[in-house]
Design an enzyme around this catalytic site. Structure first.
Site, mmCIF file in Angstrom:
data_model
loop_
_atom_site.group_PDB
_atom_site.id
_atom_site.type_symbol
_atom_site.label_atom_id
_atom_site.label_comp_id
_atom_site.label_asym_id
_atom_site.label_seq_id
_atom_site.Cartn_x
_atom_site.Cartn_y
_atom_site.Cartn_z
ATOM 1 N N ASN A 16 2.358 1.421 4.268
ATOM 2 C CA ASN A 16 2.665 0.139 4.919
ATOM 3 C C ASN A 16 2.424 0.194 6.435
ATOM 4 O OD1 ASN A 16 5.534 -2.082 5.360
ATOM 5 N ND2 ASN A 16 3.427 -2.648 4.994
ATOM 6 N N CYS A 69 0.862 -1.183 0.000
ATOM 7 C CA CYS A 69 0.000 0.000 0.000
ATOM 8 C C CYS A 69 0.901 1.237 0.000
ATOM 9 C CB CYS A 69 -0.984 -0.022 1.169
ATOM 10 S SG CYS A 69 -0.211 -0.031 2.809
ATOM 11 N N CYS A 86 -1.284 0.580 7.366
ATOM 12 C CA CYS A 86 -2.715 0.245 7.512
ATOM 13 C C CYS A 86 -3.112 -0.956 6.654
ATOM 14 C CB CYS A 86 -3.591 1.448 7.147
ATOM 15 S SG CYS A 86 -3.374 2.867 8.238
ATOM 16 N N ARG A 87 -3.303 -0.734 5.355
ATOM 17 C CA ARG A 87 -3.908 -1.772 4.518
ATOM 18 C C ARG A 87 -3.008 -2.990 4.306
ATOM 19 N NH1 ARG A 87 -5.140 2.259 -0.242
ATOM 20 N NH2 ARG A 87 -3.201 3.073 0.659
ATOM 21 N N SER A 88 -1.755 -2.773 3.911
ATOM 22 C CA SER A 88 -0.912 -3.950 3.618
ATOM 23 C C SER A 88 -0.503 -4.728 4.875
ATOM 24 C CB SER A 88 0.294 -3.588 2.733
ATOM 25 O OG SER A 88 1.130 -2.637 3.329
ATOM 26 N N ASP A 94 -8.116 3.832 1.323
ATOM 27 C CA ASP A 94 -7.164 4.222 2.361
ATOM 28 C C ASP A 94 -7.948 4.680 3.594
ATOM 29 O OD1 ASP A 94 -5.209 5.292 3.927
ATOM 30 O OD2 ASP A 94 -4.272 6.435 2.304
HETATM 31 P P1 4NP Z 1 -1.750 2.784 4.177
HETATM 32 O O1 4NP Z 1 -2.370 4.131 4.799
HETATM 33 O O2 4NP Z 1 -1.211 3.132 2.795
HETATM 34 O O3 4NP Z 1 -2.912 1.868 4.109
HETATM 35 O O4 4NP Z 1 -0.660 2.341 5.125
HETATM 36 C C1 4NP Z 1 -1.606 5.320 4.851
HETATM 37 C C2 4NP Z 1 -0.818 5.553 5.936
HETATM 38 C C3 4NP Z 1 -0.055 6.707 5.988
HETATM 39 C C4 4NP Z 1 -0.097 7.616 4.962
HETATM 40 C C5 4NP Z 1 -0.898 7.377 3.872
HETATM 41 C C6 4NP Z 1 -1.652 6.222 3.817
HETATM 42 N N1 4NP Z 1 0.692 8.793 5.015
HETATM 43 O O5 4NP Z 1 0.800 9.477 4.004
HETATM 44 O O6 4NP Z 1 1.244 9.088 6.066
#
Ligand code: 4NP
Length: 155
Positions: free
Chosen positions: A11, A8, A13-15, A124
């Protein structure tokens, strides 16, 4: 040995959730020695961090332990992994841009493994409420089940 990488943006939340859910399914089938599982992010902004506490909490409530540390995806991941699952189209484009086309066939949208949500993206949840994290788990449980069937069929 088959190698599966979930990707994602951050790295955290989703992954990590996909990794934890898939790992549990793989353990339940006694296949931990045959399937290597990891996750990574495309932006590297959270390098070394645990999964987001909101994602961890939602996962624990559904029976999944998230133990990953955030890391940025590297070009060599494209060589090493057999299945590279992107949570959204932007992740997918960023992954493909690391290579020269040779490994493009390994890279797929995660929800192409979902019957109900085929072609869609795992949204997200970072800037939203608790419901978003639960929705991510719903989507990932469905697609991880089908992904595991495909990996098993490839042995
Ligand atoms: P993820 O969510 O891609 O599912 O881990 C996010 C976590 C942090 C950020 C963006 C998306 N960020 O930009 O900090």
């Amino acid at each position: 040995m088959k190698k599966v990488l979930f990707v994602c943006l951050g790295n955290i939340c989703r992954s990590p959730a996909a990794e934890g859910i898939f790992r549990k399914f793989v353990e339940e089938e006694g296949l931990s020695d045959k399937i290597k599982i990891d996750s990574a992010g495309t932006n590297g902004l959270h390098d070394g961090e645990d999964a987001d506490p909101r994602m961890k909490k939602a996962a624990i409530e559904r029976g999944y332990q998230l133990t990953s540390k955030s890391r940025k995806i590297m070009k060599r991941d494209l060589v090493q992994f057999d299945y590279i699952l992107a949570m959204d189209s932007s992740n997918k484009e960023n992954i493909l841009s690391l290579g020269d086309g040779e490994f493009d066939d390994k890279v797929e949208l995660m929800l192409n493994y979902s019957k109900k949500h085929k072609g869609e993206e795992v949204p997200d949840p970072y800037y939203g409420g608790a419901q978003g994290f639960n929705h991510v788990i719903d989507l990932l449980e469905d697609s991880c089940k089908n992904l595991l069937n495909e990996v098993k069929a490839s042995f």
